[in-house]
Design a protein around this motif. Sequence first.
Motif, PDB file in Angstrom:
ATOM      1  N   SER A   1     -13.683 -11.548 -54.401  1.00 49.75           N
ATOM      2  CA  SER A   1     -15.260 -11.645 -53.700  1.00 49.75           C
ATOM      3  C   SER A   1     -15.747 -10.242 -54.331  1.00 49.75           C
ATOM      4  O   SER A   1     -15.255  -9.175 -54.214  1.00 49.75           O
ATOM      5  CB  SER A   1     -14.895 -11.247 -52.379  1.00 49.75           C
ATOM      6  OG  SER A   1     -14.337 -12.411 -51.741  1.00 49.75           O
TER       7      SER A   1
ATOM      8  N   GLU B   1     -12.265 -19.689 -48.937  1.00 53.90           N
ATOM      9  CA  GLU B   1     -12.935 -19.001 -47.902  1.00 53.90           C
ATOM     10  C   GLU B   1     -14.290 -18.569 -48.244  1.00 53.90           C
ATOM     11  O   GLU B   1     -14.737 -17.729 -49.225  1.00 53.90           O
ATOM     12  CB  GLU B   1     -12.223 -17.978 -47.464  1.00 53.90           C
ATOM     13  CG  GLU B   1     -11.043 -17.969 -46.762  1.00 53.90           C
ATOM     14  CD  GLU B   1     -11.043 -18.810 -45.342  1.00 53.90           C
ATOM     15  OE1 GLU B   1     -12.290 -18.463 -44.673  1.00 53.90           O
ATOM     16  OE2 GLU B   1     -10.266 -19.288 -44.893  1.00 53.90           O
TER      17      GLU B   1
ATOM     18  N   THR C   1     -17.773 -16.493 -48.160  1.00 50.19           N
ATOM     19  CA  THR C   1     -18.316 -15.346 -47.596  1.00 50.19           C
ATOM     20  C   THR C   1     -19.846 -15.543 -46.941  1.00 50.19           C
ATOM     21  O   THR C   1     -20.284 -16.601 -47.340  1.00 50.19           O
ATOM     22  CB  THR C   1     -18.394 -14.306 -48.682  1.00 50.19           C
ATOM     23  OG1 THR C   1     -19.518 -14.620 -49.514  1.00 50.19           O
ATOM     24  CG2 THR C   1     -16.798 -14.001 -49.206  1.00 50.19           C
TER      25      THR C   1
ATOM     26  N   TRP D   1     -22.403 -14.207 -47.839  1.00 47.12           N
ATOM     27  CA  TRP D   1     -23.255 -14.032 -49.161  1.00 47.12           C
ATOM     28  C   TRP D   1     -23.151 -15.417 -49.652  1.00 47.12           C
ATOM     29  O   TRP D   1     -24.495 -16.082 -49.834  1.00 47.12           O
ATOM     30  CB  TRP D   1     -22.881 -13.048 -50.181  1.00 47.12           C
ATOM     31  CG  TRP D   1     -23.113 -11.390 -49.568  1.00 47.12           C
ATOM     32  CD1 TRP D   1     -21.879 -10.668 -49.202  1.00 47.12           C
ATOM     33  CD2 TRP D   1     -24.167 -10.877 -49.322  1.00 47.12           C
ATOM     34  NE1 TRP D   1     -22.640  -9.572 -48.833  1.00 47.12           N
ATOM     35  CE2 TRP D   1     -23.922  -9.372 -48.777  1.00 47.12           C
ATOM     36  CE3 TRP D   1     -25.436 -11.080 -49.254  1.00 47.12           C
ATOM     37  CZ2 TRP D   1     -24.676  -8.620 -48.443  1.00 47.12           C
ATOM     38  CZ3 TRP D   1     -26.501 -10.455 -49.135  1.00 47.12           C
ATOM     39  CH2 TRP D   1     -26.190  -9.057 -48.697  1.00 47.12           C
TER      40      TRP D   1
END
Length: 415
Positions: A128, A326, A328, A330
């Motif tokens: 990330s 997953e 995020t 953002w």
Amino acid sequence: MKSAWFILSALIAGMLLGVGVEMISVPWGTASLPYIEWIGLLWLNALKMTIIPLIVALLITGITATADAARAGKLAGRAVAIFVGANLLAGLMTLLVLPLLLRAFPMSVAAATGLRHGLGGSAEAGPSPTFTDFILGLIPTNPIAAAAETAILPLIVFTTIFAFAISRIGSAERATLSGFFKALGDAMLVVIGWVLALAPIGVFALGYALAIKAGVAAFGGLAHYVLMLSMIGVCTIILGLALAVFVARVPLPRFIRAMVPTFAVAISTQSSLASLPAMLKSSESLGVDPKKADVVLPLAVALFRFTSPAMNLAVVVYVAWLFGIELTPWEMAVGLGVAMAAALSSVSLPGSISFVTSIAPIAVSMGVPVAPLGLLVAVETFPDIFRTLGNVIGDVTATKFAADSIDDTPKGEEP
């Protein structure tokens, strides 16, 4: 409609053949994969090659058309603002509701494993990015390099800025540039039409490979996907009815009665454009001034896809969930923004084409695999019914609210 059912039939035939071969002999099934799967993969590559030019062309034409519509008068400007607000609500609804639905109605482990394996195995998510990396990555130092590297988010940022810049230049220059990108988009739609004409062959091969890899569990996995997407469609319809009651202030029984003819056309044609005459009648039944409806409803059919951000995001979030990616906050925010922009760009496209052109940019921007779309497009026939119903509800609701909020503004008056 016939094309969609033909593609679905090809998927089912390929999967049934794959299951039959697997039941007769597992070694035969495994040995046959290299001779059949490449056909589907080649078709997928042809589908993916259109994504970048389509993103640029459709985004520019969508934004410039929206800006032109907003300048046309107070009524048109108010309508565009309503379209954007409703799309934002619908997209947020999906991001909140779909994870809850996936937890409440989980797929069986066997079906999930089989479907994931059949759609490409596992997807490795990269590290990330930090907040600083995310912000710096928004502005491309070289837009051409960003396109070549499929760096979709910086490309979209540049294209959006460029599109708004086009809307601020002289009318002659604006028409020239807008015409160029519209021609580019039209040409790419011809190409993708050719690719989708071969969809039954490609989908048959992909369905066969899916069944060989996943077995009977693949049917359960696809059924779960259709169920989840359809439930999001139902939620979007409920949201549209709630907006009609609480925002447009139309009693629900009155709204339903007025919309019955429109619903009949929408279900039978699965086309908002074909439902336009019926929507004009429904709007009149709800007390909308026909002159105002003549302005807002065609604009809604051209620019407003109430269900698109919700259901397109649902496809991407579902694929991410299936592959264990997953997302995020953002990435979800970026996906929502791209979904809203893509909704404005999907002007009167057939369902199978808009499925690819609208969802692929969202998937790429969120780091989700695009390849599963080649198979999922085949089962879009069922969720597409909810898309059309939600769209006509949104169109008429937006028309009623926009018309009631403007006091007899003459068409063409500047805000």
